[in-house]
Write an enzyme that holds these catalytic residues in place. Structure first.
Site: not given
Ligand code: NAD
Length: 494
Positions: A163, A261, A294, A471
């Site tokens: 996102n 995050e 998020c 951050e």
């Molecule tokens: P996700 O954790 O599935 O994936 C995030 C990233 O991690 C992707 O690039 C993915 O390819 C990578 N990834 C997955 N498995 C990995 C591994 N084993 N090793 C290294 N990298 C790996 O999350 P998502 O579905 O892409 O995003 C949604 C989540 O992100 C929600 O929980 C949302 O709340 C959170 N989010 C948080 C913030 C914040 O600032 N706190 C901002 C945006 C989204």
């Protein structure tokens, strides 16, 4: 000449987007690819994108490690000049970036153009400025001058979610680069394209080869290989708590500091003394972009005495939403990112129904787009009790919950009753209550009578399972640096 040239390119919304990695200042293709489709029309394949593996990760870390000494030696001024050129290029290319990110992730194109992408430019500019302004902290004690200075740390991996991929990536890459680190960015596989354009803009801005690298691929494959590399000095992650556990284990293996995050389940607290119309409008506005935010206050907690009045206002604003194509002005609810995500969100609602929770509005897929359509009706659920799954778990879709509270203490109890702690929103007409709530609610950010207003120098992060570290501003620059205590004897003649 367009900066979007070189390597294998596909036309996405009139923009030539590279489907390759960007490593050591060059486009590099992998022998295998993964498919990237548009949430606006799932039958449309946008690109076959290079699928990085352990070899790709090795090349990227090698390039970042080789480029590090020169970039670190350029100092804050030299790095800042390059970063400000990147910022100018982002501003110049907002329409292209918006066209690509809208097709790739389906965020509303108007908000991308007017707000989200320029924040990417602001991230680069703000951190270039902030790094230059750093005053060495100095104090005297026991005849010594104690000086604290920041040393660039080294190669840094940045892993981002699907996102708002461009803005969220710049939020992490900019401070890392300003601090003197070299960066390998791994964008999410569900929306990889706008970050590919960021590599073009860094290239065009004259960033030395290897300083900024983009590696495409699947998280469990190239992402896992990257975070396991012992040459890394920092890992910066935004995504889900489950993935953070994997990354945290890899970071621990090599004793590498990492920030995370993570997800949120923010309370949106409405007191009877607040401007109910403003509160209801803001609460219903959280369905924008299908609620894939998020920071959203997805748990509506409303003082019991104004339950009916609030709900009537809320439904009025929610009814005004328009589900549609994110490119069209007037659309407020975009499709969700991926069929798997729609199934996940629908699963939460179906289980809530089975659990005896009350669906106050929505609760089903929209017929828009036919069987392949990724829209879900804006949904409001009144849970049977606070333990319901829809209250306790992040859904990350257009689904809000509705609960009432009796008094301020009850509001605080409910607000703090999940494992998350990213953000909270409080609506009240009382300044003293706003003060008390601001202190009592456990969250990295608490907004009073507003939402999503941010100063880039403020700390940003979550409590509980919403994250590790902070951050934003100096907090980010400190994380990406090794702080050094440099002691000098005072009053010596040598
Ligand atoms: P996700 O954790 O599935 O994936 C995030 C990233 O991690 C992707 O690039 C993915 O390819 C990578 N990834 C997955 N498995 C990995 C591994 N084993 N090793 C290294 N990298 C790996 O999350 P998502 O579905 O892409 O995003 C949604 C989540 O992100 C929600 O929980 C949302 O709340 C959170 N989010 C948080 C913030 C914040 O600032 N706190 C901002 C945006 C989204």
């Amino acid at each position: 000449m367009s900066p979007f040239t070189g390597g294998n390119r596909v036309d996405v919304g009139g923009v030539a987007v590279s489907t390759d990695h960007y490593i050591g200042g060059q486009r590099v293709a992998s022998p295998t690819t993964f498919e990237d489709r548009s949430p606006l029309d799932w039958s449309v394949k946008l690109a076959d994108v290079s699928r990085g593996d352990a070899h790709t990760a090795d090349l990227a870390v090698q390039a970042a490690a080789a480029a590090f000494p020169e970039w670190a030696a350029m100092g804050v001024k030299g790095r800042g000049d390059v970063m400000r050129r990147v910022a100018d290029l982002i501003d110049e290319h907002v329409p292209s970036l918006a066209a690509v990110e809208c097709l790739d992730m389906a965020m509303l194109e108007e908000s991308l153009r007017l707000r989200v992408l320029s924040r990417g430019a602001r991230n680069f500019r703000a951190y270039a400025d902030l790094a230059e302004q750093y005053d060495e902290r100095v104090w005297s004690s026991n005849g010594t001058a104690n000086r604290v200075m920041r040393m660039p740390a080294g190669p840094t991996v940045v892993i981002t979610p699907w996102n708002a991929p461009f803005m969220l990536s710049t939020w992490k890459c900019a401070p890392a680069l300003a601090a003197g680190n070299t960066v390998i960015l791994k964008p999410a596989e569900w929306s990889p394209l706008s970050c590919s354009l960021l590599a073009d803009l860094c290239h065009e801005a004259g960033m030395p080869p290897g300083v900024f690298n983009v590696v495409q691929g699947i998280g469990e494959e190239v992402g896992a290989a990257l975070v396991a590399d012992p040459r890394l000095t920092r890992i910066s992650f935004t995504g889900s708590p489950d993935t953070a556990k994997h990354i945290g284990r890899a970071a621990a293996e090599n004793i590498v500091p990492f920030t995370a995050e993570l997800g949120g389940k923010g309370p949106f607290v409405v007191f009877a003394d607040s401007d109910l119309e403003a509160a209801a409008k803001k609460a219903a506005g959280q369905y924008d972009d299908s609620g894939q935010v998020c920071l959203a206050g997805t748990r509506l907690l409303v003082e019991a005495s104004v339950r009916d009045e609030f709900l009537e206002l809320f439904h009025r604003f929610a009814d005004a939403h328009v589900l549609g194509d994110s490119r069209e002005a007037g659309t407020t609810i975009s499709p969700m990112i991926h069929p798997e995500h729609v199934t996940r969100v629908a699963g939460f609602v179906d289980r809530a129904r089975a659990n005896g929770d009350t669906i106050l509005r929505g609760g089903q897929r929209s017929p828009l787009g036919g069987d392949d359509g990724l829209w879900y009706e804006p949904t409001l659920i009144e849970p049977r009790n606070n333990d319901s799954e829809v209250v306790q778990h992040e859904i990350f879709g257009p689904v809000l919950t509705f609960q009432t509270f009796t008094d301020e203490a009850d509001a605080v109890r409910l607000a703090n009753s999940t494992a998350y702690g990213l953000s909270a929103i409080v609506y009240t007409g009382s300044q003293s209550r706003a003060e008390r709530m601001g202190r009592a609610v456990r969250a990295g950010t608490v907004w009073t009578n507003c939402f999503l207003v941010r100063d880039l120098t403020a700390p940003f992060g979550g409590c509980g399972i919403s994250g590790i570290g902070r951050e934003g501003g100096d907090y980010a620059l400190d994380f990406y640096s090794d702080l050094k205590m440099f002691q000098v004897l005072e009053n010596t003649t040598e």
